[in-house]
Design a protein around this motif. Structure first.
Motif, PDB file in Angstrom:
ATOM      1  N   LYS A   1       0.821  -1.222   0.000  1.00 58.55           N
ATOM      2  CA  LYS A   1       0.000   0.000   0.000  1.00 58.55           C
ATOM      3  C   LYS A   1       0.854   1.272   0.000  1.00 58.55           C
TER       4      LYS A   1
ATOM      5  N   ASP B   1       5.073   3.325  -4.453  1.00 68.34           N
ATOM      6  CA  ASP B   1       4.819   4.447  -5.349  1.00 68.34           C
ATOM      7  C   ASP B   1       3.756   4.118  -6.393  1.00 68.34           C
ATOM      8  N   TYR B   2       3.778   2.882  -6.909  1.00 66.22           N
ATOM      9  CA  TYR B   2       2.832   2.581  -7.984  1.00 66.22           C
ATOM     10  C   TYR B   2       1.385   2.558  -7.502  1.00 66.22           C
TER      11      TYR B   2
ATOM     12  N   ARG C   1       0.302   4.780  -5.269  1.00 63.71           N
ATOM     13  CA  ARG C   1      -0.007   6.205  -5.314  1.00 63.71           C
ATOM     14  C   ARG C   1      -0.321   6.618  -6.757  1.00 63.71           C
ATOM     15  N   THR C   2       0.459   6.091  -7.703  1.00 62.03           N
ATOM     16  CA  THR C   2       0.176   6.380  -9.118  1.00 62.03           C
ATOM     17  C   THR C   2      -1.242   5.940  -9.476  1.00 62.03           C
TER      18      THR C   2
ATOM     19  N   LYS D   1     -10.827  -0.666  -6.702  1.00 59.18           N
ATOM     20  CA  LYS D   1     -10.091  -1.110  -7.883  1.00 59.18           C
ATOM     21  C   LYS D   1      -8.588  -1.076  -7.617  1.00 59.18           C
TER      22      LYS D   1
ATOM     23  N   LYS E   1      -6.599  -4.502  -8.051  1.00 64.42           N
ATOM     24  CA  LYS E   1      -5.726  -4.641  -9.213  1.00 64.42           C
ATOM     25  C   LYS E   1      -4.260  -4.372  -8.868  1.00 64.42           C
ATOM     26  N   HIS E   2      -4.019  -3.406  -8.009  1.00 62.99           N
ATOM     27  CA  HIS E   2      -2.630  -3.018  -7.785  1.00 62.99           C
ATOM     28  C   HIS E   2      -2.076  -3.527  -6.455  1.00 62.99           C
TER      29      HIS E   2
ATOM     30  N   ARG F   1      -2.790  -7.999  -5.911  1.00 60.73           N
ATOM     31  CA  ARG F   1      -2.015  -8.813  -6.850  1.00 60.73           C
ATOM     32  C   ARG F   1      -0.551  -8.887  -6.403  1.00 60.73           C
ATOM     33  N   ASN F   2       0.018  -7.743  -6.050  1.00 61.51           N
ATOM     34  CA  ASN F   2       1.418  -7.725  -5.642  1.00 61.51           C
ATOM     35  C   ASN F   2       1.626  -8.278  -4.239  1.00 61.51           C
TER      36      ASN F   2
ATOM     37  N   PRO G   1       6.246 -10.985 -14.070  1.00 63.49           N
ATOM     38  CA  PRO G   1       6.967 -10.870 -15.340  1.00 63.49           C
ATOM     39  C   PRO G   1       8.460 -10.606 -15.159  1.00 63.49           C
ATOM     40  N   ARG G   2       8.866 -10.174 -13.971  1.00 62.44           N
ATOM     41  CA  ARG G   2      10.291  -9.893 -13.779  1.00 62.44           C
ATOM     42  C   ARG G   2      11.103 -11.168 -13.626  1.00 62.44           C
TER      43      ARG G   2
END
Ligand SMILES: Nc1ncnc2c1ncn2[C@@H]1O[C@H](COP(=O)(O)OP(=O)(O)OP(=O)(O)O)[C@@H](O)[C@H]1O
Ligand code: SF4
Ligand SMILES: [Mg+2]
Lengths: 329, 320
Positions: free
Chosen positions: B214, B217-218, B220-221, B231, B235-236, B239-240, B315-316
């Motif tokens: 939470k 940075d992404y 916050r984006t 959402k 989604k963000h 998942r991570n 994907p990394r």
């Protein structure tokens, strides 16, 4: 049409930390006109980011706006509900951040991340959003825009990611773009390219920009006006030319002197002595007094008001107390 | 990917070889053998010597190891000293029960831990979060056997909600849906007892993982784009934050065959765990070696599956 796009009046944003109140932004006034670039300058910890996050309504959970108004396009954002703010964020006001390496979600494709805002705000279909995004990616300098869509952030360099961020921010054609130190994390050549790109896009889209930076070196090239922040307050505000010709506040002067210069051979880079006080230990008098080379007795006792040097050039410093005083809202 | 899997499978062979040597040494270094305990005076000493000879226990340990290895590699797991049945039959008998218990436990764990962990992370340091934290620590510090006995005492003996042992009601002759319900009725108490422990640690892990993501940075984006909170979470954040659970899933998958030795013993659940317990008590080498090797293999395979799933999710991560 109203000339002012954004008018912040007496903004106070505070955090609750360990049972004490941290006044990170402490009575900030600033105005951004339509299609103007305003630079917000100051050292680390002055409250620049918190000011911009206040506009977005994205202050960290332990903070809140405790006073003031943020009038955007004629409406006070501080009075808006979360739902209403969602419609403004990423749509009328977009933001890009300092760290392009971490500002994109590592597990989603660039295409997915670029289109989701468009799908929400402009009610585009997936195909329409993709088409728009490809157009934007070309605009920010990707030759192979179609391929980038299915790539992941880790496959791009820092400069490319910042271009992606800019494409994302501009895709919805916002009225205001907030760029919080957009080039600090990039190396110098890339930095120049990104700034150049921002200038081009600003011309094309007629977007207003709030450019946050602690580097006065890039300000002259980018901004129309400058607001200098120190310890949660605005200490000086002026047109770019006026500020560079006549930096009034001793803090601004210090910042000017610390710009590395290519022309003058400098033995050592100047830096202002001391450090920005933490928000819970601001001095009683002028907040800059402990570091100020020109501090007078009164500076340690009373907080200075704002005085006008004319032409919209304002300064918060006792050195100018003979001049016309500006009443704060 | 096929190449990656083949390479990893081949890589397991030397690992398993080393593990088998270590296991064999450990098993052999326990003093005595399966017949030492037979104190029945009626059994002729000559008979025991014959049995030792028959099972090859009089040969040198090195010789014994290579005989075992040759048989094992050919899928010959030997005969149990104790009940004279082929080891493979014993395992086939038990494995279904263990898998059923383990899968039920895993499902209960995920169903409880994921929502509780996320709930906690969304209101950190509030009363409800602190309460959950407290219960997590109690759950973590509760020894399995104690938890199992407590569960039997409360829910079987006092409340009589669940049976305290077995996998089905003996002699009831249920079929179809009734049979399934009967099995569920039997599995629930041991499964919940086992799950409580992992729920506690999973909840802690998920809470801190969600809290950490939470702040990224992404995220916050994502908010700056104007995405609604739900959402952004789905989604963000989730998942991570939940991706690392894949690694745990791999470990759990490996541990699946180890069974829950203590829980199965307390609940007299005829699974691999109890087989391991019984064979160890009886020094039933063929059964012990086969069970331990099975655990080693399933842990290695579980890891491999986790790595494959991780590379699919993130994907990394590349296969290499
Ligand atoms: N979540 C928070 N809780 C408590 N204090 C905070 C929080 N976020 C920021 N602050 C404090 O608010 C002050 C202003 O922070 P801000 O991030 O706005 O500074 P800045 O001017 O953007 O600096 P930088 O150049 O480092 O980005 C800092 O002193 C910081 O410690
Ligand atoms: S008010 Fe005094 S201390 Fe503050 S900047 Fe001006 S001269 Fe320096
Ligand atoms: Mg900042």
């Amino acid at each position: 049409m109203e000339h002012k796009l954004l008018e912040i009046k007496g903004l106070k944003t505070q955090f609750i930390g360990d049972k004490k109140i941290i006044p990170a932004v402490d009575g900030v006034d600033l105005t951004i006109h339509r299609s103007e670039t305003l630079a917000l300058v100051g050292e680390s910890g002055c409250g620049k980011s918190i000011t911009s996050l206040s506009i977005m309504g994205l202050i960290p959970e332990n903070g809140k706006i405790s006073a003031g108004e943020i009038i955007f396009n004629g409406e006070d954002l501080t009075k808006k509900s979360e739902k209403e703010l969602e419609r403004i964020r990423g749509n009328d006001v977009s933001m890009i951040f300092q760290e392009p390496m971490t500002s994109l979600n590592p597990v989603l494709t660039i295409g997915e991340q670029l289109t989701e805002g468009l799908i929400i705000h402009d009610k585009l279909s997936k195909q329409e959003a993709n088409a728009r995004v490809i157009e934007m990616l070309k605009l920010v300098g990707f030759a192979r825009a179609e391929e980038i869509l299915s790539e992941y952030p880790h496959q791009l360099s820092g400069g490319m990611r910042q271009r992606v961020m800019i494409a994302m921010a501009m895709a919805t054609n916002p009225k205001l773009l907030i760029a919080d130190e957009p080039t600090t994390a990039l190396d110098v050549t890339i930095q120049a390219q990104i700034l150049e790109l921002m200038k081009e896009l600003k011309e094309q889209f007629q977007t207003s920009i709030l450019l946050i930076t602690h580097d006065l070196g890039i300000v002259a090239d980018m901004a129309d006006r400058v607001v200098v922040m120190y310890a949660g307050q605005v200490v000086e505000e002026a047109e770019v030319e006026s500020l560079y010709e006549n930096p009034a506040h001793p803090y601004t002067e210090g910042l000017m002197k610390s710009i590395p210069s290519l022309e003058k051979e400098q033995k050592r880079l100047y830096s202002i002595q001391g450090y920005v006080p933490a928000p819970d230990e601001f001095p009683i008098g002028c907040r800059f007094a402990p570091r100020c080379e020109k501090a007078m007795e009164i500076c340690h006792e009373k907080a200075p008001n704002i005085y006008s040097l004319g032409n919209g050039h304002h300064v918060r410093c006792f050195l100018y107390k003979e001049l016309e005083e500006i009443v704060e809202q | 990917m096929v190449k990656f899997i083949i390479r990893r499978l081949l890589g397991m062979i030397p690992v398993l070889f080393v593990i088998s040597v270590l296991l064999f040494t450990l098993v052999q270094s326990v003093p005595g053998d399966a017949f030492t305990g037979d104190l029945n005076p009626k059994i002729d000493k000559k008979y025991i010597d014959e049995m030792r000879e028959k099972f090859g226990l009089n040969k040198s340990p090195v010789e014994q190891y290579f005989i075992w290895l040759k048989n094992f590699a050919q899928g010959e797991f030997g005969i149990s000293f104790k009940n004279k049945l082929p080891v493979s039959d014993l395992i086939v008998d038990r494995i279904g029960n263990t898998v059923f218990l383990a899968v039920t436990t895993l499902i209960i764990t995920y169903l409880l831990a994921i929502p509780i962990g996320i709930y906690s992370a969304n209101r950190p340091y509030t009363l409800s979060d602190n309460t959950i934290t407290t219960f997590s620590f109690i759950g973590l510090s509760l020894p399995t056997f104690f938890g199992a006995l407590l569960a039997i005492y409360i829910f079987s003996i006092n409340l009589e909600w669940f049976p305290s042992s077995g996998t089905v009601t003996a002699g009831a002759g249920y079929t179809g849906i009734q049979y399934l319900l009967d099995r569920l009725h039997h599995v629930l108490l041991p499964a919940v007892t086992l799950a409580i422990l992992s729920v506690a640690s999973y909840t802690r892990y998920i809470r801190s993982s969600v809290l950490d993501v939470k702040q990224q940075d992404y995220v916050r984006t994502a908010y700056a784009k104007g995405l609604p909170r739900k959402k952004v979470m789905r989604k963000h954040v989730l998942r991570n934050a939940l991706m690392p659970l894949i690694t745990f899933f791999g470990l759990d998958l490996g541990g699946l065959f180890a069974g829950a030795v203590l829980t199965e013993t307390v609940f007299t659940w005829p699974g691999l765990g109890r087989l391991i317990f019984e064979s160890t008590v009886n020094r039933d080498y063929p059964v012990m070696m086969t069970c331990y090797m099975l655990i080693a293999i399933s842990i290695l395979i579980g890891n491999l599956i986790a790595d494959i799933l991780y590379a699919k999710a993130d994907p990394r991560v590349r296969y290499d």
